[in-house]
Design a protein around this motif. Structure first.
Motif, PDB file in Angstrom:
ATOM      1  N   ALA A 142      84.725 -28.080  52.090  1.00 49.04           N
ATOM      2  CA  ALA A 142      83.534 -27.692  52.844  1.00 49.04           C
ATOM      3  C   ALA A 142      82.327 -27.547  51.924  1.00 49.04           C
ATOM      4  N   LEU A 143      82.534 -26.915  50.782  1.00 43.96           N
ATOM      5  CA  LEU A 143      81.428 -26.753  49.826  1.00 43.96           C
ATOM      6  C   LEU A 143      80.990 -28.097  49.254  1.00 43.96           C
ATOM      7  N   LEU A 144      81.937 -28.995  49.013  1.00 46.39           N
ATOM      8  CA  LEU A 144      81.584 -30.322  48.498  1.00 46.39           C
ATOM      9  C   LEU A 144      80.752 -31.105  49.518  1.00 46.39           C
TER      10      LEU A 144
ATOM     11  N   ALA B   1      76.947 -19.763  50.601  1.00 49.32           N
ATOM     12  CA  ALA B   1      78.247 -19.994  51.244  1.00 49.32           C
ATOM     13  C   ALA B   1      79.378 -19.887  50.226  1.00 49.32           C
ATOM     14  N   GLY B   2      79.148 -20.414  49.027  1.00 48.13           N
ATOM     15  CA  GLY B   2      80.178 -20.348  47.995  1.00 48.13           C
ATOM     16  C   GLY B   2      80.479 -18.928  47.567  1.00 48.13           C
ATOM     17  N   ILE B   3      79.433 -18.113  47.432  1.00 46.95           N
ATOM     18  CA  ILE B   3      79.623 -16.740  46.960  1.00 46.95           C
ATOM     19  C   ILE B   3      80.173 -15.836  48.061  1.00 46.95           C
TER      20      ILE B   3
ATOM     21  N   GLY C  83      84.078 -17.364  48.045  1.00 48.21           N
ATOM     22  CA  GLY C  83      84.452 -16.539  46.901  1.00 48.21           C
ATOM     23  C   GLY C  83      85.634 -15.619  47.161  1.00 48.21           C
ATOM     24  N   PRO C  84      85.602 -14.800  48.223  1.00 45.44           N
ATOM     25  CA  PRO C  84      86.754 -13.926  48.500  1.00 45.44           C
ATOM     26  C   PRO C  84      88.049 -14.693  48.736  1.00 45.44           C
ATOM     27  N   VAL C  85      87.957 -15.871  49.346  1.00 45.84           N
ATOM     28  CA  VAL C  85      89.157 -16.682  49.595  1.00 45.84           C
ATOM     29  C   VAL C  85      89.780 -17.125  48.277  1.00 45.84           C
TER      30      VAL C  85
END
Length: 791
Positions: free
Chosen positions: A74-76, A605-607, A611-613
């Motif tokens: 998703a981040l990519l 979104a990444g942080i 991040g928690p995941v």
């Protein structure tokens, strides 16, 4: 001028990087089995059995990594969109095709985010929201990047090569892997049953036997329906590429017609390339047939018919494009109305499979009626469905097997309506007439080909071809994505078994590289963009038909909500829309604010979401490794760290509760069990509509009551089970467990009521399907008799 040229060159490099990331995501996800829902990353019972030598140690990471894959991909995809925006910002103007479509995607992003806040399982909601936002942004980015015909052709080549690779995997699976699995089961039948906790004669024995003897192929996805959905798109790309190569071979023959006659038996390289492409498409068709997915096979047949019709009547349809779209959508709506009419009149559909789906859809209708505006939240269908499912639909289904019902239940009528509208708009735009689409231009003669820098008047042997550097590193990245995805997500990364890495990670990547080379070889073509417009038309027609077939298949399946097929669909449909007609909007003033917002969105979104995941997944793997090593103290620490890393995750707290109560019966410290109960109750608070956490709390409280004669715990156990039954009323076995707790609490009358309901549910299940494996076993009927005789 030089500075501007440098900026343009940098911008083009960034576009190529963004496009390569899209292709890498499309390919990488085809090599891992990602479920269309969140599941517990560890199976404590299996891990304990492995640690005690009672079960075979599985190959791969100790904990499932598919949620890591979901976040990473998703981040990519979002990063690809941000890189494209940055590339446009470097140039003087931000150029966007269909900007209004981008606004619609942002509207869906906002509406679906509102649904997140009403969701019971916030972690699943945020994961699904991020994934769906990323998929739609990838489709919009593909539109922008595939305005360049070269990139569109590259996409077709990559998708067709991927399809050929998966077809080989399917054929190998059917010829070798499936027979080996069946033979191993026959030789170790009793051990298999014991590992699964199934006694001989149990109805579940037949279900396990049927599953292990099933000869359907699943590719790398693990589910035949999902593999079929993916193959629909791959087959469409394969047909499109084969058609383009056939036309190109005819062009070569036409251009060389004035030359001396060929030697007897001589075949041009272009013709050989076309034959290989036809064989690859045929292999995909064979693989699709081996999935035994009736919906997928039917959709593929429709793809073929639509492709032929569009090509044969392209000139006629182009002049009546809008009328054609209206007729198609009218037929689509009439078909839906017809199915609904039959279902409403008979409360069933013609086959048992379709009737079960009808139960899913009527349950979805109840959910929508209860929460019409915001729905139950992204990724939260499973919990909501448990409260409305019928006894006949015994499966704890995670999706309604219909993209319309799924959209409305998750996002509500406004958000679901925007999602479905976006889907239809993308399909319409992919079929929009434009360059090379529906056009009937004459085949270019040799002079035209030479003018385009594609001199087919000379033989292939006379040419000195050089593969463009960007194509080489794009293919290299795609192959690396296939290897790295399987190596890290499936094999376990640096801890992976070397033979598994070689045979199950490296060989598929090498095979993909070979298929890419074969697909990209046209037998003498210079630059890809020099393909005649008519060949582009064939590719676009085939991909459009494939996208339509994919959506039709999703009326009875769930590919749009499964990461691998959904990624392929959205990128393909976006690329096909981008390769068609349409005006481009430009702005200079807003280019940097828009580009900056895109980059900032990816970072946030990444942080905040991913991040928690990542942190929780790291501790969950430590937990699994500690259990396998029989290090219970370390497992408890890791379980607590996983809980702290992701406060939104109820599954982490349930795992922690199970770890705290792992000590043998009668030896567990009362404080440990109380701590376990506290974790289970907290899981109930985090995800209040999940019956599993209430059931776990009831089991732990019941254990405290039995081991320590705790009257308060006995009352709590009954309350927890009552809550679990309220959330999952059609679960007959849950009611039996509740009845046992009630008997121990002295509530015999209430226990008998639960038993009566459980037997009624079992009867309804047998009435619908007398051979259903979920029916009560003789052992359970014996338990019912004992409970009724209790005083």
């Amino acid at each position: 001028m030089k500075k501007k040229a440098d900026h343009n060159q940098t911008a083009e490099l960034l576009r190529r990087i963004a496009f390569a990331i899209l292709l890498a995501c499309l390919v990488g996800r085809a090599f891992i089995a990602e479920l269309p829902f969140r599941a517990n990353p560890i199976n404590l019972a299996t891990l304990m059995a492995q640690s005690q030598g009672q079960a075979e140690t599985s190959v791969g990471p100790a904990a499932d990594r598919t949620e890591i894959a979901r976040m990473t991909f998703a981040l990519l995809l979002l990063a690809a969109a941000a890189i494209w925006l940055w590339a446009e910002g470097i140039e003087s103007n931000l150029k966007i095709k269909y900007p209004w479509l981008g606004v619609a995607v942002l509207l869906f992003t906002a509406l679906s985010m509102l649904s997140v806040f009403v969701a019971s399982d916030k972690r699943s909601a945020w994961d699904t929201w991020l994934e769906q936002t990323a998929l739609l942004s990838a489709a919009f980015t593909a539109i922008q990047l595939c305005r360049c015909r070269r990139r569109f052709i590259l996409l077709v080549i990559v998708v067709a090569a991927l399809g050929a690779t998966l077809a080989i995997k399917a054929i190998y699976q059917r010829v070798d892997e499936v027979p080996s699995r069946i033979a191993f089961f026959e030789a170790n039948r009793e051990k298999h049953l014991a590992d699964m906790g199934i006694e001989p004669g149990d109805p579940k024995e037949k279900m396990l036997e049927n599953r292990l003897r099933d000869t359907t192929v699943t590719g790398f996805l693990g589910m035949a329906n999902l593999f079929a959905a993916e193959l629909i798109l791959m087959l469409a790309a394969g047909i499109g590429l084969a058609g383009a190569k056939i036309l190109y071979a005819k062009n070569v023959k036409h251009a060389n017609s004035s030359k001396a006659e060929k030697k007897p038996g001589e075949i041009s390289p272009a013709s050989i390339s076309a034959c290989l492409a036809v064989l690859a498409a045929a292999g995909m068709a064979v693989a699709l047939a081996m999935t035994k997915s009736r919906g997928g096979i039917g959709a593929a047949c429709l793809v073929t018919i639509v492709t032929v019709v569009l090509i044969l009547f392209r000139k006629f349809l182009a002049k009546r494009w809008r009328a054609t779209m209206i007729v198609i959508f009218a037929l689509f709506l009439l078909g839906l109305a017809g199915v609904a009419g039959v279902g409403l009149s008979k409360d069933r559909l013609p086959s048992k499979t379709m009737t079960v789906r009808w139960f899913y859809w009527t349950g979805s209708a109840k959910i929508i009626a209860d929460q019409p505006w915001l729905g139950v939240g992204p990724g939260n269908f499973a919990q909501a469905y448990m409260a409305v499912r019928r006894a006949q639909a015994e499966e704890e289904v995670k999706t309604p097997h219909n993209f319309i019902a799924h959209a409305f239940t998750q996002f509500g009528l406004p958000g679901g309506g925007v999602y479905i509208t976006l889907l239809m708009v993308f399909l319409v735009l992919s079929a929009r007439p434009g360059l090379g689409f529906f056009e009937n231009e004459p085949l270019p003669d040799s002079a035209n080909l030479r003018a385009k820098g594609n001199d087919n008047s000379r033989t292939v042997a006379e040419k000195s071809q050089k593969i463009p550097t960007d194509v080489i590193w794009t293919f290299a990245l795609v192959v690396a994505a296939a290897f790295l995805t399987r190596w890290f997500i499936i094999a376990g990364g640096f801890d992976a078994d070397v033979f598994f890495v070689i045979f199950d990670c490296l060989i598929p990547a090498i095979l993909l590289a070979i298929m890419l080379a074969m697909s990209a070889w046209f037998g003498g073509l210079g630059k890809l963009e020099n393909l005649p417009d008519r060949t582009i038309a064939v590719m676009r027609v085939a991909l459009t038909a494939g996208a339509v077939g994919f959506v039709i298949h999703n009326l009875v399946s769930y590919g749009l909500w499964s990461a691998g097929p959904a990624t392929a669909f959205w990128i393909v449909v976006g690329a096909t829309a981008g390769a068609g007609g349409g005006k481009v909007w430009q702005t200079a003033r807003m280019r940097w604010p828009i580009a900056g917002a895109g980059v900032l969105g990816v970072i946030v979104a990444g942080i905040v979401i991913a991040g928690p995941v990542y942190r929780r997944s790291m501790h969950t793997e430590e937990l699994a490794q500690a259990i396998s090593a029989k290090n219970l103290p370390r497992a408890r620490v890791a379980a607590g760290q996983a809980v702290d890393a992701d406060p939104l995750d109820a599954l982490a707290r349930m795992n922690c509760a199970k770890i705290l109560s792992l000590a043998p019966t009668g030896q567990a410290a009362q404080t440990d069990l109380q701590d376990a109960l506290a974790q289970a109750r907290r899981a109930m608070e985090i995800d209040p509509k999940n019956s599993a956490s209430a059931r776990l709390a009831g089991q732990i409280a019941d254990r405290i009551a039995q081991e320590y004669s705790d009257i308060q715990a006995r009352s709590q156990a009954a309350d927890f089970f009552a809550r679990a039954v309220e959330l999952d009323p059609a679960n007959a076995r849950l009611r039996l467990e509740y009845a046992r707790v009630l008997v121990q609490a002295g509530e015999v009358q209430q226990a008998n009521q639960q038993i009566d309901t459980a037997e009624e549910l079992n009867g309804l299940l047998l009435q619908f399907d007398p051979e259903n494996a979920s029916q009560f076993s003789e052992k359970e009927f014996g338990e019912i008799r004992n409970l009724r005789n209790s005083k």
